[in-house]
Scaffold this motif. Structure first.
Motif, PDB file in Angstrom:
ATOM      1  N   MET A 123       3.659   5.355  21.176  1.00  0.00           N
ATOM      2  CA  MET A 123       4.985   5.317  21.792  1.00  0.00           C
ATOM      3  C   MET A 123       5.044   4.250  22.889  1.00  0.00           C
ATOM      4  O   MET A 123       6.032   3.525  23.016  1.00  0.00           O
ATOM      5  CB  MET A 123       5.337   6.691  22.386  1.00  0.00           C
ATOM      6  N   ARG A 124       3.988   4.137  23.669  1.00  0.00           N
ATOM      7  CA  ARG A 124       3.950   3.131  24.734  1.00  0.00           C
ATOM      8  C   ARG A 124       3.958   1.728  24.130  1.00  0.00           C
ATOM      9  O   ARG A 124       4.548   0.800  24.700  1.00  0.00           O
ATOM     10  CB  ARG A 124       2.716   3.345  25.607  1.00  0.00           C
ATOM     11  N   ALA A 125       3.289   1.573  22.973  1.00  0.00           N
ATOM     12  CA  ALA A 125       3.279   0.275  22.288  1.00  0.00           C
ATOM     13  C   ALA A 125       4.681  -0.095  21.839  1.00  0.00           C
ATOM     14  O   ALA A 125       5.095  -1.259  21.939  1.00  0.00           O
ATOM     15  CB  ALA A 125       2.327   0.321  21.092  1.00  0.00           C
ATOM     16  N   MET A 126       5.439   0.882  21.327  1.00  0.00           N
ATOM     17  CA  MET A 126       6.808   0.636  20.882  1.00  0.00           C
ATOM     18  C   MET A 126       7.693   0.218  22.055  1.00  0.00           C
ATOM     19  O   MET A 126       8.512  -0.709  21.941  1.00  0.00           O
ATOM     20  CB  MET A 126       7.376   1.881  20.221  1.00  0.00           C
ATOM     21  N   ILE A 127       7.516   0.899  23.181  1.00  0.00           N
ATOM     22  CA  ILE A 127       8.318   0.577  24.355  1.00  0.00           C
ATOM     23  C   ILE A 127       7.981  -0.822  24.862  1.00  0.00           C
ATOM     24  O   ILE A 127       8.874  -1.615  25.193  1.00  0.00           O
ATOM     25  CB  ILE A 127       8.087   1.627  25.462  1.00  0.00           C
ATOM     26  N   ALA A 128       6.697  -1.139  24.909  1.00  0.00           N
ATOM     27  CA  ALA A 128       6.275  -2.470  25.368  1.00  0.00           C
ATOM     28  C   ALA A 128       6.822  -3.557  24.459  1.00  0.00           C
ATOM     29  O   ALA A 128       7.244  -4.623  24.920  1.00  0.00           O
ATOM     30  CB  ALA A 128       4.746  -2.540  25.418  1.00  0.00           C
TER      31      ALA A 128
END
Length: 230
Positions: A123-128
Motif C-alpha cells: 500500500m505504501r508503494a502504491m501511495i509513493a
C-alpha cells in the motif's frame, strides 16, 4: 491510479489468480471456509483481496519471464546490469531474480505475513507511486481512502497509511524496505498498477525503481504486459 477491484477482476478472468490467491482475490470465501485451512484464511480474504491480486499479477509475470528466458542469457544480462549499477551513486538492492528460483507460495507469503508488513509495504508503494509527479490529486486520494477502508486494518495501521498521503516515503526508503526478490517484484507491480503510465515522470519513477531493485528488464516488460492485458 487504477481501481484495484477492477485489477482483481481482470486478473481473475485472465487466469493469473489460482489456488489460494485465486480464492482470496476472486472473493471465493465460501469455498475456502469449507476446509480447515479455509477457516484459518477466510478472514484474510476480506483483508488482502486487492493485494492478493497484485501478488497474482507478480507471480504470473515472473512465471512468464522464467519460461521465456534461458539461464545463460540471464547471466549475461546480470553481468552487464551489475557493471552498469556499479557506476550509480545510489546503492541498489541485490536479489536473485534468476528464472524458476522463486516459487508461487513465496508470492503468497508476502501478503500473509502475520506482522502485516508485506500488505502495508504494498500500500505504501502504491501511495509513493501515485505521488511520483509531486502530488496526489483528490481523485487518487479518494481511491486510496476507499481501498484502505476495505482492508481490515487496525486504527493505528489505517492512520499510518493516511499519514503516508501527506508525506509518502521516498523511493530510496521504499527500496530499502524491500526484504527479498518476491517482495520486490510485488512492490514494482503494485507501483505500476497505481501510476499513470502515460506520464514521462511516472515512467522515470518506475525505471528508477526497477534499477534500484535490480529487476531485469525482461521481468519489467513481463509485468507491464500483464497489466496491459487486464
Amino acid at each position: 491510479m487504477k481501481d484495484l477491484q477492477k485489477l482483481v477482476s481482470g486478473l481473475n478472468k485472465s487466469g493469473a489468480l489460482s489456488g489460494l490467491l485465486g480464492g482470496v482475490a476472486g472473493g471465493g470465501v465460501s469455498s475456502l471456509l469449507s476446509s480447515k485451512k479455509g477457516k484459518k484464511t477466510g478472514k484474510k480474504a476480506v483483508k488482502y483481496g486487492a493485494l492478493a491480486a497484485v501478488g497474482g499479477l507478480a507471480w504470473k509475470a515472473y512465471k512468464q519471464y522464467s519460461e521465456q528466458n534461458e539461464v545463460a542469457a540471464q547471466k549475461r544480462d546480470s553481468a552487464a546490469f551489475d557493471k552498469a549499477m556499479a557506476t550509480r551513486s545510489q546503492p541498489a538492492r541485490h536479489f536473485d531474480f534468476k528464472p524458476a528460483t522463486i516459487q508461487e507460495h513465496s508470492f503468497e507469503q508476502v501478503i500473509e505475513d502475520e506482522s502485516g508488513s508485506g500488505q502495508l509495504l504494498l500500500m505504501r508503494a502504491m501511495i509513493a507511486a501515485a505521488y511520483a509527479d509531486g502530488h496526489i490529486d483528490d481523485n487518487e486520494r479518494q481511491k486510496i481512502f476507499a481501498q484502505v477502508e476495505t482492508m481490515t486494518l487496525s486504527v493505528q495501521e489505517k492512520a499510518m497509511l493516511f499519514d503516508e498521503l501527506r508525506q509518502p516515503m521516498s523511493l530510496s526508503e521504499l527500496v530499502q524496505a524491500v526484504p527479498n526478490a518476491q517482495t520486490g517484484i510485488e512492490v514494482y507491480a503494485a507501483s505500476a498498477s497505481a501510476i499513470d503510465l502515460q506520464q514521462t515522470i511516472s515512467q522515470q519513477y518506475l525505471q528508477t525503481l526497477a534499477n534500484q531493485l535490480c529487476i531485469p528488464k525482461e521481468l519489467v516488460h513481463s509485468i507491464h504486459q500483464q497489466l496491459d492485458e487486464l
